[in-house]
Design an enzyme around this catalytic site. Structure first.
Site, PDB file in Angstrom:
ATOM      1  N   SER A  47      32.725  11.280  14.712  1.00 48.88           N
ATOM      2  CA  SER A  47      31.563  11.849  14.029  1.00 48.88           C
ATOM      3  C   SER A  47      31.800  12.140  12.554  1.00 48.88           C
ATOM      4  O   SER A  47      30.862  12.326  11.802  1.00 48.88           O
ATOM      5  CB  SER A  47      31.127  13.145  14.731  1.00 48.88           C
ATOM      6  OG  SER A  47      32.211  14.049  14.773  1.00 48.88           O
ATOM      7  N   ASP A 344      28.827  22.356   9.510  1.00 50.47           N
ATOM      8  CA  ASP A 344      28.495  22.868  10.843  1.00 50.47           C
ATOM      9  C   ASP A 344      29.801  23.318  11.515  1.00 50.47           C
ATOM     10  O   ASP A 344      30.835  23.347  10.868  1.00 50.47           O
ATOM     11  CB  ASP A 344      27.733  21.780  11.632  1.00 50.47           C
ATOM     12  CG  ASP A 344      28.592  20.571  11.966  1.00 50.47           C
ATOM     13  OD1 ASP A 344      29.819  20.617  11.734  1.00 50.47           O
ATOM     14  OD2 ASP A 344      28.052  19.568  12.474  1.00 50.47           O
ATOM     15  N   HIS A 347      32.189  19.889  11.172  1.00 50.05           N
ATOM     16  CA  HIS A 347      32.243  18.852  10.131  1.00 50.05           C
ATOM     17  C   HIS A 347      32.138  19.406   8.717  1.00 50.05           C
ATOM     18  O   HIS A 347      31.377  20.329   8.475  1.00 50.05           O
ATOM     19  CB  HIS A 347      31.093  17.850  10.344  1.00 50.05           C
ATOM     20  CG  HIS A 347      31.060  17.296  11.721  1.00 50.05           C
ATOM     21  ND1 HIS A 347      30.202  17.774  12.697  1.00 50.05           N
ATOM     22  CD2 HIS A 347      31.805  16.331  12.305  1.00 50.05           C
ATOM     23  CE1 HIS A 347      30.420  17.104  13.824  1.00 50.05           C
ATOM     24  NE2 HIS A 347      31.383  16.227  13.619  1.00 50.05           N
TER      25      HIS A 347
END
Length: 379
Positions: A47, A344, A347
């Site tokens: 991600s 977040d 990340h």
């Protein structure tokens, strides 16, 4: 005279048409223009560099909901499936190396034709080196599947450019970047429920052995498909992310020891593996990106880098560091997004990505060795 005049009008019209075509992302002759600079940027990973593949999977790991992408100019602030507020490290690096377009997500319907000449992104939120990694999310693309997908792209290049030109373009001009491994710890080895079997039967050493032997096979497969210029990121300080700090109820300047210890153990061995591959695969160049130290520096010296916090997520909910519930429409969001190291619970923000990307592009061997990405492109 009349002929000349009409010629110059034609010239203006032609210029206008070219500019319009370019703005509409119709690539026309753009591929030829690329002959000097970077060829394609092929991005593999999780991600940290997913640019929207997970939008096309039925998965619990998705970032195509606001306010993700709120600062992503190319989509005018609409979520694209990037797990950050703006650009990923992969986006920034491609831009700086001269690619006029972001590498297109493989699963996206527009990853066809000339669009792939700028590169393709295979990364997937929740993906890992091991196939069992990320099972908690139901669907994700692990590294093996990502390479299967590159194999499809590789054949498309032969069709587009002809086999010999395609081989040249991929071997000499293109860069393969791999950012993977964090989920193998976070969403596999360290997960109490799913990996209880693995953890009882495997010591950290044995698990890391497994990871590296898989990765070695995966990188060799890419080499067999003509990849030559590689940049491999090590695993960052995963014990310092807001999620880990929140669930372990740590103080602001503390990190969880075990995940960081595992990352460091893996990273030391990764360095050896890359040295080995450089020796054993003729013509290949494996560049080692020291993501761990770069991110740790941002976390530790956040004030010097212009941030106000490196422990609290800008977008998230739950606990002291907003680290439990991922970023979504119901999350609270900080006022100054560029002043948070973390977007977040997991990340980095675009502001953090920018600092990391610049170090990888232009930095010294402490950040990236044996050469930086600008040098790798021109190598």
């Amino acid at each position: 005279m009349g002929a000349m005049k009409s010629c110059s009008i034609h010239h203006h019209v032609a210029t206008l048409v070219i500019v319009l075509l370019f703005n509409l992302c119709c690539f026309g002759k753009a591929a030829d223009r690329q002959e000097e600079g970077l060829g394609a940027s092929f991005i593999f990973g999780d991600s940290l560099v997913d640019a929207g593949n997970n939008n096309f999977l039925s998965t619990l790991s998705k970032a195509n909901i606001p306010p993700n992408g709120i600062d992503f100019k190319a989509s005018k602030g609409t979520p694209t499936g990037r797990y950050t507020n703006g650009r990923t490290i992969g986006d920034i690096i491609g831009e700086e190396l001269g690619s006029p377009n972001y590498a297109v997500p493989f699963l996206s319907p527009n990853s066809t034709g000339k669009a792939i000449l700028y590169g393709v992104n295979y990364a997937s939120g929740g993906g890992g080196i091991m196939n069992a990694t990320g099972r908690i999310f139901v669907n994700r693309l692990g590294m093996d599947v990502q390479i299967d997908y590159f194999n499809i792209t590789r054949k498309q290049f032969d069709k587009l450019l002809g086999p010999s030109k395609a081989r040249d373009y991929i071997m000499k001009k293109s860069i393969f970047s791999v950012t993977i491994g964090a989920n193998d710890f976070l969403n596999n080895y360290l997960l109490p429920v799913l990996s209880i079997g693995a953890r009882i039967s495997q010591t950290p050493d044995a698990f890391i052995d497994d990871m590296l032997s898989h990765l070695s096979t995966q990188l060799t497969r890419l080499y067999q498909l003509d990849a030559r210029k590689f940049v491999i990121g090590n695993v960052g300080p995963i014990g310092c992310i807001p999620y880990q700090k929140t669930i372990n109820q740590l103080k602001e300047d503390e990190c969880v020891e075990l995940p960081n210890k595992l990352a460091l153990q893996y990273n030391a061995r990764l360095k050896d593996l890359l040295a080995q591959l450089n020796e054993n695969l003729p013509g290949a160049l494996f560049v080692h990106a020291n993501v761990y130290d770069l991110v740790l520096d941002l976390i530790t010296n956040y004030k010097q880098h212009g941030f106000i916090t490196s422990s609290k997520a800008c977008c998230g909910n739950g606990g002291q560091f907003a680290g439990i519930i991922p970023c979504g429409p119901t999350s609270s969001m900080c006022a100054e997004r560029s002043k948070h190291v973390f977007w977040d619970p997991y990340h980095p923000s675009e502001a953090a990505n920018l600092i990391i990307a610049k170090k990888l592009l232009y930095g010294d061997t402490k950040a990236i060795s044996p050469m930086n990405l600008k040098q790798l492109r021109d190598h």
